[in-house]
Design a protein around this motif. Structure first.
Motif, PDB file in Angstrom:
ATOM      1  N   ALA A 308       9.516  -9.392   6.869  1.00  0.00           N
ATOM      2  CA  ALA A 308      10.683  -8.722   7.443  1.00  0.00           C
ATOM      3  C   ALA A 308      11.382  -7.854   6.411  1.00  0.00           C
ATOM      4  CB  ALA A 308      11.649  -9.764   8.011  1.00  0.00           C
ATOM      5  N   GLN A 309      11.479  -8.324   5.163  1.00  0.00           N
ATOM      6  CA  GLN A 309      12.158  -7.567   4.117  1.00  0.00           C
ATOM      7  C   GLN A 309      11.483  -6.224   3.840  1.00  0.00           C
ATOM      8  OE1 GLN A 309      13.907 -11.334   1.492  1.00  0.00           O
ATOM      9  NE2 GLN A 309      12.767  -9.717   0.495  1.00  0.00           N
ATOM     10  N   HIS A 310      10.188  -6.126   4.136  1.00  0.00           N
ATOM     11  CA  HIS A 310       9.492  -4.862   3.902  1.00  0.00           C
ATOM     12  C   HIS A 310       9.963  -3.764   4.855  1.00  0.00           C
ATOM     13  CE1 HIS A 310       6.872  -7.065   1.178  1.00  0.00           C
ATOM     14  NE2 HIS A 310       6.389  -5.908   0.789  1.00  0.00           N
ATOM     15  N   LEU A 311      10.620  -4.127   5.946  1.00  0.00           N
ATOM     16  CA  LEU A 311      11.197  -3.109   6.813  1.00  0.00           C
ATOM     17  C   LEU A 311      12.313  -2.366   6.093  1.00  0.00           C
ATOM     18  CD1 LEU A 311      11.300  -5.109  10.167  1.00  0.00           C
ATOM     19  CD2 LEU A 311       9.971  -3.025   9.725  1.00  0.00           C
ATOM     20  N   TRP A 312      12.993  -3.043   5.182  1.00  0.00           N
ATOM     21  CA  TRP A 312      13.995  -2.387   4.353  1.00  0.00           C
ATOM     22  C   TRP A 312      13.366  -1.750   3.119  1.00  0.00           C
ATOM     23  CZ3 TRP A 312      18.515  -6.503   4.322  1.00  0.00           C
ATOM     24  CH2 TRP A 312      19.327  -6.289   5.454  1.00  0.00           C
ATOM     25  N   MET A 313      12.507  -2.503   2.428  1.00  0.00           N
ATOM     26  CA  MET A 313      11.978  -2.016   1.152  1.00  0.00           C
ATOM     27  C   MET A 313      11.013  -0.847   1.339  1.00  0.00           C
ATOM     28  SD  MET A 313      11.426  -5.615  -0.905  1.00  0.00           S
ATOM     29  CE  MET A 313      10.989  -4.808  -2.445  1.00  0.00           C
ATOM     30  N   ALA A 314       9.953  -1.062   2.094  1.00  0.00           N
ATOM     31  CA  ALA A 314       8.973   0.004   2.308  1.00  0.00           C
ATOM     32  C   ALA A 314       9.398   0.945   3.422  1.00  0.00           C
ATOM     33  CB  ALA A 314       7.609  -0.606   2.631  1.00  0.00           C
ATOM     34  N   GLY A 315      10.079   0.386   4.441  1.00  0.00           N
ATOM     35  CA  GLY A 315      10.488   1.194   5.584  1.00  0.00           C
ATOM     36  C   GLY A 315      11.679   2.077   5.297  1.00  0.00           C
ATOM     37  N   ALA A 316      12.867   1.473   5.212  1.00  0.00           N
ATOM     38  CA  ALA A 316      14.088   2.268   5.014  1.00  0.00           C
ATOM     39  C   ALA A 316      14.060   3.018   3.687  1.00  0.00           C
ATOM     40  CB  ALA A 316      15.310   1.357   5.092  1.00  0.00           C
ATOM     41  N   ILE A 317      13.821   2.297   2.588  1.00  0.00           N
ATOM     42  CA  ILE A 317      13.860   2.927   1.266  1.00  0.00           C
ATOM     43  C   ILE A 317      12.671   3.870   1.073  1.00  0.00           C
ATOM     44  CG2 ILE A 317      13.769   2.509  -1.223  1.00  0.00           C
ATOM     45  CD1 ILE A 317      15.303  -0.111  -0.718  1.00  0.00           C
ATOM     46  N   GLY A 318      11.466   3.398   1.402  1.00  0.00           N
ATOM     47  CA  GLY A 318      10.280   4.236   1.222  1.00  0.00           C
ATOM     48  C   GLY A 318      10.323   5.492   2.075  1.00  0.00           C
ATOM     49  N   ALA A 319      10.642   5.347   3.361  1.00  0.00           N
ATOM     50  CA  ALA A 319      10.626   6.500   4.267  1.00  0.00           C
ATOM     51  C   ALA A 319      11.757   7.475   3.970  1.00  0.00           C
ATOM     52  CB  ALA A 319      10.699   6.026   5.715  1.00  0.00           C
ATOM     53  N   MET A 320      12.983   6.954   3.698  1.00  0.00           N
ATOM     54  CA  MET A 320      14.095   7.867   3.452  1.00  0.00           C
ATOM     55  C   MET A 320      13.897   8.648   2.159  1.00  0.00           C
ATOM     56  SD  MET A 320      16.823   9.199   4.645  1.00  0.00           S
ATOM     57  CE  MET A 320      17.543   8.167   5.931  1.00  0.00           C
ATOM     58  N   THR A 321      13.411   7.980   1.115  1.00  0.00           N
ATOM     59  CA  THR A 321      13.188   8.705  -0.141  1.00  0.00           C
ATOM     60  C   THR A 321      12.097   9.762   0.028  1.00  0.00           C
ATOM     61  OG1 THR A 321      11.724   6.896  -0.871  1.00  0.00           O
ATOM     62  CG2 THR A 321      14.001   6.872  -1.666  1.00  0.00           C
ATOM     63  N   LEU A 322      11.037   9.417   0.743  1.00  0.00           N
ATOM     64  CA  LEU A 322       9.966  10.383   0.972  1.00  0.00           C
ATOM     65  C   LEU A 322      10.477  11.561   1.797  1.00  0.00           C
ATOM     66  CD1 LEU A 322       6.993  10.668   0.230  1.00  0.00           C
ATOM     67  CD2 LEU A 322       6.397   9.559   2.379  1.00  0.00           C
ATOM     68  N   ARG A 357       1.838  -3.858   6.725  1.00  0.00           N
ATOM     69  CA  ARG A 357       2.412  -4.906   5.875  1.00  0.00           C
ATOM     70  C   ARG A 357       3.250  -5.884   6.684  1.00  0.00           C
ATOM     71  NH1 ARG A 357       3.756  -8.698   4.150  1.00  0.00           N
ATOM     72  NH2 ARG A 357       4.463  -9.321   2.042  1.00  0.00           N
ATOM     73  N   VAL A 358       4.033  -5.382   7.604  1.00  0.00           N
ATOM     74  CA  VAL A 358       4.922  -6.253   8.380  1.00  0.00           C
ATOM     75  C   VAL A 358       4.119  -7.164   9.306  1.00  0.00           C
ATOM     76  CG1 VAL A 358       6.704  -6.288  10.174  1.00  0.00           C
ATOM     77  CG2 VAL A 358       6.905  -4.709   8.245  1.00  0.00           C
ATOM     78  N   PHE A 359       3.037  -6.638   9.867  1.00  0.00           N
ATOM     79  CA  PHE A 359       2.247  -7.422  10.814  1.00  0.00           C
ATOM     80  C   PHE A 359       1.020  -8.061  10.176  1.00  0.00           C
ATOM     81  CE2 PHE A 359       4.437  -4.300  13.560  1.00  0.00           C
ATOM     82  CZ  PHE A 359       5.124  -5.190  14.381  1.00  0.00           C
ATOM     83  N   ALA A 360       0.987  -8.113   8.848  1.00  0.00           N
ATOM     84  CA  ALA A 360      -0.178  -8.669   8.146  1.00  0.00           C
ATOM     85  C   ALA A 360      -0.426 -10.124   8.503  1.00  0.00           C
ATOM     86  CB  ALA A 360       0.007  -8.520   6.636  1.00  0.00           C
ATOM     87  N   GLY A 361       0.653 -10.903   8.634  1.00  0.00           N
ATOM     88  CA  GLY A 361       0.505 -12.309   9.012  1.00  0.00           C
ATOM     89  C   GLY A 361      -0.332 -13.116   8.038  1.00  0.00           C
ATOM     90  N   GLY A 362      -0.344 -12.729   6.764  1.00  0.00           N
ATOM     91  CA  GLY A 362      -1.110 -13.470   5.770  1.00  0.00           C
ATOM     92  C   GLY A 362      -2.560 -13.056   5.666  1.00  0.00           C
ATOM     93  N   GLU A 363      -2.985 -12.083   6.474  1.00  0.00           N
ATOM     94  CA  GLU A 363      -4.378 -11.620   6.433  1.00  0.00           C
ATOM     95  C   GLU A 363      -4.557 -10.604   5.305  1.00  0.00           C
ATOM     96  OE1 GLU A 363      -6.993 -12.599   8.103  1.00  0.00           O
ATOM     97  OE2 GLU A 363      -5.874 -14.075   9.273  1.00  0.00           O
ATOM     98  N   PRO A 364      -5.373 -10.893   4.293  1.00  0.00           N
ATOM     99  CA  PRO A 364      -5.540  -9.985   3.139  1.00  0.00           C
ATOM    100  C   PRO A 364      -5.959  -8.576   3.526  1.00  0.00           C
ATOM    101  CG  PRO A 364      -6.511 -12.116   2.669  1.00  0.00           C
ATOM    102  CD  PRO A 364      -6.155 -12.126   4.124  1.00  0.00           C
ATOM    103  N   VAL A 365      -6.765  -8.440   4.576  1.00  0.00           N
ATOM    104  CA  VAL A 365      -7.256  -7.115   4.940  1.00  0.00           C
ATOM    105  C   VAL A 365      -6.107  -6.183   5.296  1.00  0.00           C
ATOM    106  CG1 VAL A 365      -7.604  -7.718   7.388  1.00  0.00           C
ATOM    107  CG2 VAL A 365      -8.908  -5.840   6.357  1.00  0.00           C
TER     108      VAL A 365
END
Length: 396
Positions: A308-322, A357-365
């Protein structure tokens, strides 16, 4: 003696890369985001051992949050502050020295295993401290008190980095500590404050130019100020009490408030220009992240907190900076403010990375898919926008 930003840049006869603050930090911020992921993918599978004092997950989190984001912040502030204050920008060798300090921090943290305890932290923290001092000097000299809030957020972000280093030095998993949450929370607040100005402003300009009747609600109305105050309280609660049910409920309410805020900016009318609608989607990750993190706290069996935290880290921060890097680079290098196919691919790759990343559910792939799409996004920015950042603006 130069009397304007344009004259200051023309007076610099060295590499174009150091003719304005956004150039080195946007380009190499993206390169670092790409390189760090290239290291993280084999480290995640155990194929590579990183020579850092941090545990691998903490290095990964630090490399993005405090490494990448600090570069983008520097590029943004060193470009925006001259406009805010009417003073000359940092150009030439002083800018090159500032960039060198940032780069030294990345190298020191990555190879901290070979350095005495505390040395890497000192080198890493030198950059935001010096950046803050430069910005403070400009704000005071230009009497631009309105933007002291941005400087305050930078100070809190620096404190978060310090706490991260302290937690790691004490043998804790810093990626799960107060420093990380404070850094993420501050990043979200920066988007809420700065994004709350630029998203409706850029949207209004584009809608007017296209002759559309819809207009976003002007920035910083009473409602917006109330949402920002509520955000400080809700995020602070999350930083200090991340597992409290009260925190979960507060984040759910905060998500609803930010959702109302972004809807008021009329992003659904901007489908004709990716440079505009990407800002709305990037901001929408704030309410989405708040709601999903809130659910992860209230219903822990339903949602994984780290995902869930990746929605802020990669999502909000990653997308807005890009989004900001692409738009600012086009604007400041004299290009048309239009997203071509390459830019659209960059945006879609970033969104795909977040989703995987958010829907990975622990699956390495899915971790690997997310990482590869992240590399496409930021590597794509470096390839597509690097030539613009490395050469002088036409006529300059």
């Amino acid at each position: 003696m130069a009397t304007s930003s344009a004259e200051q840049m023309r007076a610099w006869q060295g590499p174009a890369l150091f003719s304005f603050g956004f150039r080195p930090f946007f380009l190499f911020g993206a390169v670092w985001a790409c390189f760090a992921m290239l290291l993280w993918i084999p480290a995640l599978s155990g194929a590579v051992t990183l020579p850092t004092r941090f545990d691998p997950v903490s290095w990964h989190a630090h490399a993005f949050l405090f490494g990448y984001l600090s570069a983008v912040l520097a590029g943004f502030l060193l470009t925006a502050v001259p406009n805010w204050t009417g003073r000359l920008p940092l150009v030439g060798w002083p800018l090159a020295a500032m960039f060198g300090i940032w780069f030294a921090g990345r190298v020191a943290v990555l190879f901290s295993e070979f350095l005495p305890s505390g040395v890497a932290a000192a080198i890493d923290l030198a950059f935001p401290v010096i950046l803050g001092a430069v910005i403070l000097r400009e704000i005071v000299a230009g009497k631009n008190w309105r933007n002291l809030m941005v400087l305050g957020l930078l100070a809190v972000f620096t404190l978060a980095n310090l706490l991260f280093h302290i937690e790691a030095a004490q043998g804790e998993i810093a990626a799960q500590g107060v420093g990380l949450r404070l850094g993420v929370g501050t990043g979200v607040m920066m988007i809420a404050v700065i994004g709350g100005r630029i998203v409706p402003s850029f949207t209004r300009n584009w809608l007017a130019r296209e002759g559309k009747d819809a207009r976003p609600t002007p920035p910083m109305q009473m409602f917006d100020k109330g949402v920002l105050l509520a955000s400080v309280a809700g995020l602070l609660l999350w930083v200090l009490r991340p597992e409290s049910e009260a925190t979960g409920l507060a984040l759910l309410a905060l998500g609803a408030l930010h959702l109302v805020r972004v809807v008021r900016w009329k992003g659904h009318h901007t489908g004709g220009e990716a440079l505009v609608w990407v800002l709305h989607i990037a901001y929408a990750f704030i309410p989405l992240g708040a709601i999903v993190i809130g659910l992860a706290i209230v219903l822990p069996d339903l949602v994984l907190t780290q995902s869930a935290q990746h929605l802020w880290m990669a999502g909000a921060i990653g997308a807005m900076t890009l989004a900001v890097m692409t738009r600012a680079t086009l604007g400041h290098t004299g290009q048309s403010l239009h997203a071509g196919v390459g830019t659209l691919v960059i945006y879609l790759a970033l969104f795909g990375s977040v989703a995987a990343r958010v829907f990975a559910g622990g699956e390495p792939v899915f971790y690997h898919i997310s990482g590869l799409m992240w590399i496409v996004a930021f590597g794509g920015f470096a390839v597509a926008y690097g030539p613009l950042l490395l050469r002088r603006k036409a006529g300059a």
